[in-house]
Structure formats: structure tokens, C-alpha cells
Design an enzyme around this catalytic site. Structure first.
Site, PDB file in Angstrom:
ATOM      1  N   LYS A  76      -7.863   4.608 -19.627  1.00  0.00           N
ATOM      2  CA  LYS A  76      -8.017   4.866 -20.978  1.00  0.00           C
ATOM      3  C   LYS A  76      -6.748   5.114 -21.673  1.00  0.00           C
ATOM      4  O   LYS A  76      -6.263   3.825 -21.958  1.00  0.00           O
ATOM      5  CB  LYS A  76      -8.728   6.427 -20.682  1.00  0.00           C
ATOM      6  CG  LYS A  76      -9.804   6.558 -20.073  1.00  0.00           C
ATOM      7  CD  LYS A  76     -10.915   5.925 -20.150  1.00  0.00           C
ATOM      8  CE  LYS A  76     -12.160   6.090 -19.461  1.00  0.00           C
ATOM      9  NZ  LYS A  76     -12.039   6.077 -17.719  1.00  0.00           N
ATOM     10  N   TYR A 113     -16.109  14.664 -16.240  1.00  0.00           N
ATOM     11  CA  TYR A 113     -16.504  13.275 -16.224  1.00  0.00           C
ATOM     12  C   TYR A 113     -17.995  13.367 -14.945  1.00  0.00           C
ATOM     13  O   TYR A 113     -17.501  13.914 -13.985  1.00  0.00           O
ATOM     14  CB  TYR A 113     -15.608  12.137 -15.826  1.00  0.00           C
ATOM     15  CG  TYR A 113     -15.946  10.872 -15.603  1.00  0.00           C
ATOM     16  CD1 TYR A 113     -16.738  10.134 -16.498  1.00  0.00           C
ATOM     17  CD2 TYR A 113     -15.624  10.123 -14.571  1.00  0.00           C
ATOM     18  CE1 TYR A 113     -17.221   8.917 -16.345  1.00  0.00           C
ATOM     19  CE2 TYR A 113     -16.033   8.806 -14.265  1.00  0.00           C
ATOM     20  CZ  TYR A 113     -16.850   8.476 -14.909  1.00  0.00           C
ATOM     21  OH  TYR A 113     -17.222   7.110 -14.936  1.00  0.00           O
ATOM     22  N   ARG A 144       0.772  -1.285   0.028  1.00  0.00           N
ATOM     23  CA  ARG A 144       0.173   0.140   0.039  1.00  0.00           C
ATOM     24  C   ARG A 144       0.844   1.237   0.008  1.00  0.00           C
ATOM     25  O   ARG A 144       0.573   2.311  -0.376  1.00  0.00           O
ATOM     26  CB  ARG A 144      -0.988  -0.004   1.092  1.00  0.00           C
ATOM     27  CG  ARG A 144      -1.883   1.276   1.247  1.00  0.00           C
ATOM     28  CD  ARG A 144      -3.099   1.346   2.013  1.00  0.00           C
ATOM     29  NE  ARG A 144      -2.866   0.563   3.181  1.00  0.00           N
ATOM     30  CZ  ARG A 144      -2.291   1.056   4.245  1.00  0.00           C
ATOM     31  NH1 ARG A 144      -1.963   2.417   4.246  1.00  0.00           N
ATOM     32  NH2 ARG A 144      -2.311   0.510   5.727  1.00  0.00           N
TER      33      ARG A 144
END
Ligand code: LCS
Length: 408
Positions: free
Chosen positions: A209, A112, A59
Site C-alpha cells: 500500500k 482487513y 531466506r
């Protein structure tokens, strides 16, 4: 100085972040481990105090993740980057770092959908003041600035309207108020737009993307220009936990190697498709940064190295026509997301921007019949043939509907 700092962009895509390991692996291995063994109690303590070098827990950091982060930081020209579980996790890291009760954020109207919704539904609840403005008009940004504005958040070109913001102008305004500027560079990627060159402080991407480019990963990244911003944001990401995992990092890093040539092909294809659509009788209007008819065409020329793969258009016949078209395409896949090698088509009002609601959509210029097309890297003739056939079917269906109305 790292070796890749002297390379041209295409070469950086292939080489940045990649150092051969002890076995000489040309591709960074996947360190699929949650934790790392300390050499001794002293070593562990040194790593935690920041004195020693090495990894503690995935993490916090991991070699596979770091290799990909170094690559994106180099491509954007930033000091350091942090991989996130998704584009939204990256955006949330920026918001959670720079916003708090009593602060104010200026955000692009056309973003978005969930970015808009996250601010309105979560951050508003925590006492953050929000102004959504048309960031393609710097005067509107200036008018919205306040003493307590901590962040100007810009998506350019905006999703899905493709409104283009003049980054140099916005940075000038934000600096007068001591606010940070964050740009969502998802639509262009660093191959076509490098926001740090215009004075922006932080860049985010949905790596789902163009950066990954193969529609098989959900991931995001935050890139900082200054080490001090990186340190602040990295602490927030570490504590909120929305980190990327090693396998997805590996896939994104692999995708990045072809980023430069993919973006060139996306742009070349989209230009041809946009020119075809602009002339088509069933198209009411079209927005593409590479068309002179785009309202911010000249801002785009100043800022972009190519015009990208995204096209937005409205059909004659509105919502019904859009529905017929999306059910008629065959090569273009009816799916949300964008930036993959395959062409994708979708209807923002009922899909990606549904969560904004009709009022916020109207304000942002997202009309009910607007169609968004992510142009892939197929042969452009096949994409155009698919659209031409679908548009013919739209025309036929609307004629039949009109005739039925006449004879009623
Ligand atoms: N920023 C932009 C410009 C986006 O288009 C998206 C996702 C995000 C951030 C969020 O990234 P994610 O968390 O999904 O990785 N855009 C999508 C879209 O237009 N269709 O589906 C997802």
C-alpha cells in the site's frame, strides 16, 4: 549510531538504509542471488554460529532486503524490521510468534477481511481463543482481556470502517495483563502515525500500500521496538519462509523515498474529496479522520500528523447505488488494494471483506452499501469531477427506478 538518526522524517525517507557500496552506487544494488559464497569453511561456520558478519542465504538475509528493512525500522523508530512476502505473511509472523494453544488474542473488529479470517479459520483450529472487539472503545478492550491474553492486535484506522483506536489507552490496558500490542499501521504509514511513540511493541505493514505507493508490489514488513521480540519473530519468519525477495525490496525502498510528500498530497486531496462528499445529497454518511463528524476525530488529532488518503461512505440507495457508482467512475479505478498514486474505489461487502461473511461484517459495522475510496495524488479537481458525475448517474438511475415502481 547510524547517520540517519539525526535526520528529520522527510530526509530519512530519502536516506535511511542507504550506504554507498564499494563502487559508490547512490542506489543500493539488487543482489539477485539466493546464496552467498563463504571465504572458507571456518567463515561459513562462524556465520552459522552468529559470530561472523555477513549473509548466508537470502531466506535468512540479503543486502538489498536489509537496506529496505533498515529504512522502515528508522522511519517507525524501531530497532529492526523484517521484510515479508506480503502484509498477510507479516501478520502471520506476529500471530505465529505470540499465539499458541491455550492463549487468547484480542483483535479489532474492523480489520482487513483475511486478518479476521486467518484467526477464525486457522488459529482457532490450533486452539487459540479469539475476541473481536471494537478497539475504538478502550472499555471494550478492557472487558475482553483475560489472564491468558498474549496479544492485542489493533488496526487503526480500521479497514474499511476507519474506526480509530486510542493507542496510549490500549497499551495501558494490555500492559496490566502482560500482553504484547501489535498495530497494523498500513492505512497511515509512519509519515502520519508512529505507534511506537504510544508504547506499542510491534508494527506491521502491508507495504503493498502506501509504503511502496505505486501499486506494483505485494509485500509486508514487521518492525520490532525491542531486540528480544525481533529475535523471536525473525526465527519464526525464517522457519515459515514468507520472506520478501530482493527485487521487491528494491522497488519498495525506491517508493519510500517519496513517502513523506505522497502522504501529504494523499491527505490534502482526501480532505477536499471528503468535504465534497459530506455535502452531497446522494451520500447517506461518510467517515474520514479529517472530518469533525468522525466519531473519533479527537483521538485522530492526538495520534495522526495528517488524516490520510482513505475515505469510507455509504450511498443513499445502498447496494444498488454502490454498484451503479462503481460502474460509473472513470478516473477512479474499480479495484481492491489502496495507497497507490492512483485513486481506487471498491465495495468491501462483495470484495475485500467478502470472506468474513455477513454476520462478522455486520458486527464490524461493514454495511452492504459501504464504498471505500483510496484517494490518489491526482489533481483533486479531477477526482471530484469523476465522483460528481458518477453520483449524478446514481441519482438518475435511482429516480428512474422509483418512477418505474410508481407506475407498476
Ligand atoms: N493490512 C491491511 C490494513 C490491509 O489493507 C491489507 C490488504 C493487509 C494487511 C494485507 O496485505 P497484503 O497481504 O495484501 O499485502 N488490504 C487490501 C485491501 O483492502 N484490498 O486489497 C488488499
Amino acid at each position: 549510531m547510524k547517520d540517519h538518526e539525526n535526520l528529520n522524517f522527510e530526509s530519512m525517507c530519502v536516506h535511511a538504509g542507504i550506504d554507498a557500496d564499494e563502487f559508490g552506487a547512490v542506489v543500493p544494488p539488487i543482489y539477485q542471488t539466493s546464496t552467498f559464497k563463504f571465504k572458507s569453511a571456518q567463515h561459513g561456520a562462524a556465520l552459522f554460529s552468529g559470530e561472523g558478519k555477513g549473509h548466508i542465504y537470502t531466506r535468512m538475509s540479503n543486502p538489498t532486503i536489509e537496506a529496505m528493512e533498515d529504512s522502515v525500522a528508522a522511519l517507525e523508530g524501531g530497532v529492526k524490521a523484517m521484510g515479508c512476502a506480503s502484509g498477510m505473511a507479516a501478520i502471520n509472523t506476529v500471530f505465529a510468534t505470540f499465539l499458541g494453544a491455550g492463549s487468547h488474542v484480542v483483535c479489532s473488529q474492523a480489520v482487513y477481511g483475511p486478518t479476521n479470517t486467518l484467526l477464525r479459520t486457522v488459529y482457532a483450529r490450533f486452539g487459540v481463543e479469539i475476541s473481536f472487539v471494537d478497539t475504538s472503545n478502550p472499555e471494550d478492550v478492557k472487558a475482553a482481556m483475560k489472564e491468558n491474553t498474549r496479544l492485542v492486535y489493533v488496526e487503526t484506522p480500521g479497514n474499511p470502517t476507519l474506526a480509530i483506536a486510542d493507542l496510549a489507552e490500549i497499551v495501558k490496558i494490555a500492559k496490566e495483563f502482560g500482553a504484547k500490542v501489535c498495530v497494523d499501521n498500513t492505512f497511515m504509514s509512519p509519515a502520519l502515525q508512529r505507534p511506537f511513540e504510544f508504547g506499542v511493541d510491534v508494527i506491521i505493514h502491508s507495504m503493498t500500500k502506501f509504503l511502496n505507493g505505486h501499486a506494483d508490489v505485494v509485500a509486508g514488513i514487521v518492525v520490532a521496538k525491542e531486540m528480544s521480540d525481533y529475535t523471536l519473530m525473525k526465527k519464526v519468519l525464517n522457519q515459515t519462509g514468507g520472506v520478501i525477495d530482493p527485487f521487491n525490496s528494491f522497488l519498495v525502498h525506491r517508493g519510500i523515498k517519496t513517502l513523506a510528500i505522497r502522504m501529504e498530497k494523499h491527505s490534502e486531496n482526501a480532505q477536499k474529496v471528503a468535504e465534497f462528499l459530506e455535502k452531497h445529497e446522494m451520500v447517506e454518511w461518510i467517515k474520514y479522520p479529517g472530518l469533525r463528524s468522525h466519531p473519533q476525530y479527537f483521538t485522530g488529532l492526538k495520534q495522526h500528523k495528517g488524516h490520510g488518503g482513505m475515505i469510507t461512505f455509504e450511498l443513499k440507495g445502498g447496494y444498488d447505488a454502490g454498484e451503479i457508482m462503481m460502474n460509473s467512475v472513470k478516473l477512479c479505478q474499480l479495484a481492491v488494494s489502496l495507497g497507490g498514486v492512483e485513486s481506487l474505489i471498491q465495495h468491501p461487502a462483495s470484495m475485500t471483506h467478502f470472506s468474513m461473511g455477513p454476520d462478522a461484517r455486520k458486527e464490524a459495522g461493514i454495511t452492504e452499501g459501504l464504498v471505500r475510496l483510496s484517494v490518489g495524488i491526482e489533481n483533486h479537481k479531477d477526482i471530484i469531477k469523476d465522483l460528481e458525475r458518477a453520483l449524478y448517474e446514481v441519482g438518475e438511475a435511482l429516480t428512474v427506478k422509483q418512477e418505474k415502481n410508481l407506475f407498476r
